[in-house]
Design a protein around this motif. Structure first.
Motif, short mmCIF file in Angstrom:
data_model
loop_
_atom_site.label_atom_id
_atom_site.label_comp_id
_atom_site.label_asym_id
_atom_site.label_seq_id
_atom_site.Cartn_x
_atom_site.Cartn_y
_atom_site.Cartn_z
N PRO A 1 -30.64 -47.93 20.70
CA PRO A 1 -29.52 -48.88 20.61
C PRO A 1 -29.47 -49.85 21.77
O PRO A 1 -28.61 -50.75 21.78
CB PRO A 1 -28.30 -47.96 20.60
CG PRO A 1 -28.73 -46.78 21.42
CD PRO A 1 -30.19 -46.60 21.11
N GLY A 2 -30.35 -49.70 22.74
CA GLY A 2 -30.34 -50.59 23.89
C GLY A 2 -29.20 -50.28 24.84
O GLY A 2 -28.59 -49.20 24.80
N LEU A 3 -28.88 -51.23 25.69
CA LEU A 3 -27.80 -51.09 26.66
C LEU A 3 -26.65 -52.02 26.31
O LEU A 3 -26.84 -53.05 25.66
CB LEU A 3 -28.31 -51.42 28.06
CG LEU A 3 -29.34 -50.45 28.65
CD1 LEU A 3 -29.92 -51.01 29.94
CD2 LEU A 3 -28.72 -49.08 28.89
N PRO A 4 -25.43 -51.67 26.70
CA PRO A 4 -24.29 -52.56 26.42
C PRO A 4 -24.53 -53.96 26.98
O PRO A 4 -24.98 -54.13 28.11
CB PRO A 4 -23.12 -51.87 27.14
CG PRO A 4 -23.53 -50.43 27.21
CD PRO A 4 -25.01 -50.44 27.40
N GLY A 5 -24.24 -54.95 26.15
CA GLY A 5 -24.40 -56.33 26.59
C GLY A 5 -25.78 -56.90 26.38
O GLY A 5 -26.02 -58.07 26.71
N PHE A 6 -26.69 -56.13 25.82
CA PHE A 6 -28.05 -56.58 25.58
C PHE A 6 -28.43 -56.30 24.13
O PHE A 6 -27.95 -55.34 23.52
CB PHE A 6 -29.05 -55.90 26.52
CG PHE A 6 -28.86 -56.27 27.96
CD1 PHE A 6 -29.55 -57.35 28.52
CD2 PHE A 6 -27.98 -55.55 28.77
CE1 PHE A 6 -29.37 -57.70 29.85
CE2 PHE A 6 -27.79 -55.90 30.10
CZ PHE A 6 -28.48 -56.98 30.64
N ALA A 7 -29.31 -57.15 23.59
CA ALA A 7 -29.74 -56.98 22.20
C ALA A 7 -30.28 -55.57 21.99
O ALA A 7 -30.94 -55.03 22.89
CB ALA A 7 -30.80 -58.03 21.87
N PRO A 8 -29.97 -54.95 20.85
CA PRO A 8 -29.30 -55.51 19.67
C PRO A 8 -27.77 -55.40 19.70
O PRO A 8 -27.16 -55.49 18.65
CB PRO A 8 -29.88 -54.68 18.53
CG PRO A 8 -30.08 -53.32 19.13
CD PRO A 8 -30.52 -53.58 20.55
N PHE A 9 -27.20 -55.18 20.86
CA PHE A 9 -25.74 -55.16 21.05
C PHE A 9 -25.04 -54.04 20.29
O PHE A 9 -23.84 -54.08 20.09
CB PHE A 9 -25.12 -56.51 20.67
CG PHE A 9 -25.70 -57.67 21.43
CD1 PHE A 9 -25.36 -57.88 22.76
CD2 PHE A 9 -26.61 -58.53 20.83
CE1 PHE A 9 -25.90 -58.94 23.48
CE2 PHE A 9 -27.16 -59.59 21.55
CZ PHE A 9 -26.80 -59.79 22.87
N THR A 10 -25.80 -53.03 19.87
CA THR A 10 -25.19 -51.89 19.18
C THR A 10 -24.12 -51.24 20.05
O THR A 10 -23.07 -50.83 19.57
CB THR A 10 -26.28 -50.86 18.82
OG1 THR A 10 -27.29 -51.49 18.05
CG2 THR A 10 -25.69 -49.70 18.04
N ARG A 11 -24.39 -51.20 21.36
CA ARG A 11 -23.49 -50.48 22.26
C ARG A 11 -22.41 -51.37 22.86
O ARG A 11 -21.66 -50.94 23.72
CB ARG A 11 -24.30 -49.82 23.38
CG ARG A 11 -25.38 -48.88 22.86
CD ARG A 11 -25.98 -48.06 23.97
NE ARG A 11 -24.97 -47.21 24.58
CZ ARG A 11 -25.17 -46.52 25.71
NH1 ARG A 11 -26.33 -46.62 26.34
NH2 ARG A 11 -24.22 -45.76 26.20
N GLY A 12 -22.30 -52.60 22.37
CA GLY A 12 -21.25 -53.49 22.85
C GLY A 12 -21.78 -54.87 23.17
O GLY A 12 -22.95 -55.04 23.52
N GLY A 13 -20.90 -55.85 23.05
CA GLY A 13 -21.32 -57.23 23.26
C GLY A 13 -21.32 -57.67 24.71
O GLY A 13 -21.88 -58.72 25.03
#
Length: 600
Positions: free
Chosen positions: A70-82
């Motif tokens: 899911p990546g990291l918050p604030g980074f694509a694909p933004f699953t964990r937050g914009g």
């Protein structure tokens, strides 16, 4: 054997880890004791829950239930937050909805925790001419304004921008959304709007107001028509793609066009599905934006679901909206609107508005929900559900694109048909109480005093329907209310309990709960002749039924009972006309009962 670090908290470290297969065998043993013969993967299937969109939740998730990174918050694909910091800096935007001009209500909200305003204008809302009066005393440089004006969007947007200029608000300080949503309006009303004025507004906003957006991609019309989570996601993506095409053809760059969009989704009391839906929505939009050459996070406005709000026992709506708001916050929503608990009854009163805005305040200030950037991150269940829902939503989006896009799907009726099919399947679950509604289909309170509110403006209509979970039971309760008003008493059914309390209590409680869901008063005291009822229900154990059911049914008929039912699985007892049991079609049973009693 797993070697654990010596943290001073070791417990049974000398024993080997249990395997998944060992757990399955233990579950099989428990299920066999309850009468279910299962083996292997069937044990988990027996404990799994089927959701809409072909999804299933299983009883156990482990590290082997993989999902894409899911990546990291604030980074694509933004699953964990914009945003990298999530909501930790200031919480989410507490956005309250206003659909009628009420003296002091806007200022009361802003002075007590609300941080932005959602104004419904024009048809079904506040007259556009009253926009200035509605915003009297509001510091427009501090409180973002989001419009929802349908066919009156151009006039409402012009009025708002003029108001900013008149009050000396610098263009760079303006925040909010002008709320243009031609396809959302068409979904609501069946009337198509010209996109040219929207494109002109977007070009002006992109050039003059860097903090303002022009369009809302509203998925609520599809949710309120009975759509599933995947259908809500797919329809929102198809709408957004249509808007990107229109805006770029009008001369905006892809980056400018994407920056003009804000997405609106529903949050329900199914907290995990809501969390997964919001995470999946950001992932899907990130994929679309990447393909279009405008990578960026999705701006999300989340609204507690109108579909889940009940008209009977509306106080329970406070609990529903609390869970939904928690799910919206955990799911990473940028702005959250909590609908007042009396939303389904008319215009909310001051108490309902206060509870609505305090729901976010408690979750932010007392529960500290926003202090963790991604509370759901790393949960095997949530990550897997997010992935499965994203795939289902993407499949629905591709189906819409294959049949010509969102406008074509709406105008051909095919989207409406698909939503209706989903709602039909869900209606069957509601009727059988597989999806219970507390205070309505489960644990109803017949003595409840009705909550009365001033009627709200009629919402926009003419397109997709607006459904509610309680609608079938509400119709039954309305028949009971009319009977009460006409005769002074509710329709009744006599519960004939057989044997000691230990034998009949469970089924008598079940039957009482069932019939009250239709506004039918259960009578247990005294004799059938004294009850004022014309129908009776036998309540006891299977063994007692074998001894006494037929004899008791005959005695009840002799006493005047026109219909005798039995609380339990269908059998072949002479004199018994019907059976009520867990999983029966409660709406059909209650409708037939009211028909026989003669309730209009």
């Amino acid at each position: 054997m797993t070697v654990l670090p010596d943290d001073g908290l070791s417990l049974a470290a000398e024993f080997p880890d249990a395997t998944h297969e060992q757990w399955q065998r233990l579950v099989e043993g428990v299920l066999r004791k309850s009468g279910k013969e299962v083996s292997g993967g069937a044990a988990e299937d027996a404990l799994s829950t089927t959701l809409e969109d072909g999804l299933r939740t299983r009883p156990l998730y482990t590290a082997r239930d993989t999902a894409p990174d899911p990546g990291l918050p604030g980074f694509a694909p933004f699953t964990r937050g914009g945003r990298p910091e999530g909501s930790t800096a200031g919480g989410w935007d507490v956005r309250q909805r206003h659909a009628a001009l009420g003296d002091g209500t806007v200022l009361a909200d802003l002075e007590n925790g609300v941080t932005s305003l959602w104004l419904v204008l024009g048809e079904g809302g506040i007259p556009v001419a009253d926009l200035g009066r509605t915003l009297d005393g509001v510091y427009l440089n501090l409180a973002p304004v989001v419009l929802d004006a349908g066919a009156d969007t151009e006039a409402a947007a012009t009025a708002l921008l003029r108001l900013y200029a008149e009050r000396g608000i610098a263009p760079e300080a303006v925040r909010g959304n002008l709320g243009a949503d031609p396809l959302g309006h068409e979904a609501r009303t069946g009337t198509a709007l010209d996109f040219a004025p929207v494109a002109a507004l977007a070009k002006r906003v992109a050039g003059e107001y860097p903090g303002l957006r022009t369009l809302t991609v509203d998925a609520l019309p599809y949710h309120e028509a009975g759509g599933s989570a995947a259908q809500e996601l797919g329809a929102s993506l198809a709408t957004a793609v249509t808007y990107l095409r229109e805006l770029t053809e009008a001369g905006l760059s892809v980056e400018q066009a994407a920056a003009q969009l804000e997405f609106r989704y529903a949050a329900t009391a199914d907290q995990f599905l809501t969390v997964a839906k919001l995470r999946a929505a950001r992932r899907l939009w990130a994929r679309v934006a990447e393909v279009c050459g405008a990578p960026g996070a999705q701006a999300q406005h989340v609204v507690t679901s109108p579909v889940m709000m009940s008209r009977r026992d509306p106080w329970v709506n406070m609990l529903r909206t609390t869970v939904a708001t928690l799910a919206a916050g955990v799911g990473g929503a940028d702005a959250v609107t909590v609908l007042p608990f009396d939303h389904a009854l008319g215009l909310p009163d001051a108490f309902a508005r206060r509870i609505a805005r305090n729901t976010s305040t408690i979750l932010l200030e007392e529960s500290h929900l926003a202090r963790v950037i991604d509370p759901a991150g790393g949960s095997w269940y949530v990550e897997r559900l997010t992935d499965e829902l994203a795939r289902a939503g993407w499949e629905f989006f591709q189906w819409i694109e294959r049949i010509g896009g969102q406008a074509a799907a709406l105008r051909s009726g095919r989207l409406g048909e698909d939503l209706a099919n989903t709602w039909e399947a869900r209606t069957a679950k509601l009727a059988k109480r597989r999806e219970p509604i507390t205070g309505v289909s489960e644990f109803p309170f017949l003595a409840e005093k009705p909550v009365v509110r001033e009627p709200a403006p009629e919402p926009r209509s003419g397109g997709l329907p607006r459904v509610r979970r309680d609608e079938a039971y509400e119709a039954l309760r309305a028949r009971s209310d009319a009977h009460l008003a006409a005769t002074g008493a509710r329709p009744r059914v006599f519960l004939a309990t057989l044997g000691p309390a230990a034998e009949h209590t469970a089924r008598a409680s079940f039957a009482a709960n069932l019939f009250q869901a239709g506004g039918i008063e259960p009578v247990t005291a005294g004799t059938f002749e004294d009850s004022g009822a014309t129908e009776a229900v036998l309540c006891s154990s299977d063994s007692r039924y074998a001894e006494e059911a037929e004899r008791t049914a005959e005695a009840l008929r002799a006493a005047g009972a026109r219909h005798v039912a039995l609380a339990g699985r269908p059998a072949a007892y002479a004199g018994v006309d019907s059976y009520v049991f867990a999983g029966c079609d409660a709406v059909a049973v209650l409708t037939a009962t009211l028909d026989r009693i003669g309730v209009a």
